[in-house]
Design a protein around this motif. Structure first.
Motif: not given
Lengths: 370, 370
Positions: B57-69
DNA sequence: CCGTTTCATGCAACCGATTGCCGCACCACT
DNA sequence: AGTGGTGCGGCAATCGGTTGCATGAAACGG
């Protein structure tokens, strides 16, 4: 997942199935989730399954024409599909199957006549068969990106238009496991792929022979870019000249743009010995014709010209252009069917293409001083 | 799922994480399945997660440029992505997100110049942005099928080329929730969609005015199919004639094919009062020009003609064609960016199109007998 | 009448992502 | 030292299909 959402529709199908459903009583279906009625969303196979009183896997089998479904069940499922207006989700199918069932065309150009017509033939066939169509243009510095792009499973089967070195470069860089068909020139190196081609060599030979038969001593050639491979137009031109023991003049190369053809045309116009010109395509013929006009040379009085492709309108030029009609659309259709066969693992279909045909119009005539 | 396949790579990341990973010890990752190393298959976000020591899921957030990383985590993930050569699977993304991030062009034609250039502009922009491109041609009896086809989530955002009634028909039948942008003529009815258009009306007025200023009493018009809407070429032609208080002749309609333009041209050639013709596009100009030639009329000596579109080669006709250059590629690019904005919910970008420009060449001149 | 084969169909896992929710750890503040 | 807020990131469910396997019933043979 609210409680009221999980009503008893599901269990009705199993527990209360009466003789009118012709399903045995033991059919107690469990694997259906209660989300079947999310209103607003498109129906899924699970909704269809609920409607038909079967499991969603059975619906999948019906969709994939599996023989392992009883005719009565199939009919019930089809009826449910119809009632719900169900359409399978292509993305889900791609994910489950491992690769899209659609087709992606890889080409270096979409507007030049040969490319555009091939594309049109592919599109027509794909639409008829209800198959999705994608496009990817490759530019010289982007071979790597193109290969990455089409390697994604959702690209489906590939049709690589390799009329030029760029298409061939993609082909070479493409991993072997990716299903692809090649629309090529004959004589292109075999890369272990099914390749389909028009007989441009013969076509060019026919056109050249036509000019020689009119009495021209030899025929000059203005070539399209990337010509020269063994099977292409230039080879056919050479064949006919060799066969007639005519002198083989140096080839003038030019770009895809009419302006560069004009430049080549001016060079040829300056030489009094030039009486017949085979142009690599009709656009080039246009540039050459104008160059001859500007140099005060009459077509076909002083110089005969032949084009290649029979683009729309070439019959209405002044003079109307003698040219070779090529069945690019047929090539596209053949590639499409081959691509689908490749993708589904079915045997390759027989292909039959309309052979190129010389269309004699007004731009060719015997040389003035024989 | 064989025992040896589920080695301890996964747990290493959590249990044995040392200071070199800068991850706290409590990171015991559970949601990773042991299928991470199916060799031969492309790496998935789970493989990347394993490599980076995080959850998928964290990888997904990175891919979607989520600020929560955290930046450090992001860097680790990006490095892992790089090491593995990971590419996100478009089909899976589509399924998860609900709609593809690509774009599909709906058009009634792919080869006519205006359509083909618009398509080319879209393609170019899509490729630059790394966005997938699909094509769907609509034929008159297939509006329903077309709408079904593009309603599938994997079609992504739509660009409907509505230069003609067929495109408009698709637009009307399209469910409102499907993201779509319209490439239209100005003056087309507003269907609640973002619509972008070239100012063909002004362009046609400019061309007509050019002929009037040369001294022609009036200008005849051979219209492309489906013309007549308030904002189109025909309207601009009418504007200029009205403005100059010139007589407004009857419009000659014709098809897209050059042959029908030839027929229209012969009709006009028979009338001695016809000294100037505005052609709906350059192909029509080609047919008309040949018709005039066959009727023994000189262009521009007896009759002046103006085309529309500036197709490649029109500068090399004999005579070179006076025409109006249209920025179809720019229209396509603008539509693409609008479609992406529509799809992602971002605000619509500012658009600026190159205005149409009259290119005066050889096919227009003052009338012979003033 | 019973055992075996065949057929239809349900079960469960899987494809590779996205996303709402929740919890842990750390920091700051009192 | 206790407590509350915050932010990073894992958990689990979900999207809508496909497919290997198991199972129950019917068919068939002896």
């Amino acid at each position: 997942m609210t409680p009221e959402a999980s009503d008893d529709r599901w269990f009705r199908a199993g527990w209360r199935s009466g003789p009118e459903l012709s399903l045995p009583d033991y059919h107690v279906i469990v694997n259906a989730s209660p989300r079947h009625a999310r209103k607003g969303a498109a129906p899924s196979i699970r909704d269809v399954a609920a409607e038909a009183g079967v499991s969603h896997q059975t619906v999948s089998r019906v969709l994939n024409e599996s023989p392992r479904v009883r005719p009565a069940t199939r009919a019930a499922v089809l009826a449910a599909i119809d009632r719900l207006g169900f359409r399978p989700n292509r993305a889900a199918r791609t994910l489950g199957f491992g690769r899209a069932s659609g087709v992606t065309v890889v080409t270096s150009n979409t507007t030049l006549y040969g490319y555009a017509c091939t594309l049109q033939g592919i599109e027509e066939a794909a639409r008829t068969d209800g198959v999705a169509l994608g496009i990817r243009v490759v530019e010289s510095a982007e071979v790597r990106q193109t290969v990455d792009y089409v390697s994604d499973p959702s690209a489906g089967g590939l049709i690589v238009i390799a009329f030029d070195p760029l298409g061939t470069a993609v082909l070479e860089a493409l991993p072997g496991h990716i299903p692809a068909i090649v629309a090529a020139e004959p004589g292109a190196p075999d890369l272990g792929r099914v390749a389909i081609a028009l007989d441009e060599r013969r076509a060019a030979a026919d056109a050249t022979r036509h000019l020689l038969e009119l009495g021209h001593r030899t025929v000059h050639h203005v070539a399209i870019p990337s010509e020269g491979r063994s099977g292409g137009r230039q080879a056919g031109w050479r064949d006919a000249l060799t066969e007639a023991r005519a002198e083989i003049p140096e080839v003038l190369g030019c770009g895809w743009d009419v302006a560069s053809a004009y430049v080549a045309g001016r060079q040829l116009a300056a030489r009094p010995d030039v009486t017949a010109i085979l142009c690599g395509n009709d656009d080039i013929a246009q540039g050459v014709r104008r160059a001859l006009y500007d140099a005060g040379k009459d077509v076909p009085g002083d110089v005969s010209i032949v084009g290649f492709d029979d683009i729309p309108g070439s019959a209405f030029w002044t003079p109307a252009l003698t040219t070779v009609r090529m069945d690019f659309a047929g090539l596209g259709r053949a590639c499409f069917h081959a691509a689908v066969a490749e993708l589904t693992g079915r045997p390759q279909p027989e292909i039959s293409l309309v052979p190129p045909r010389l269309i004699v119009r007004e731009s060719t005539a015997p040389p003035r001083h024989r």
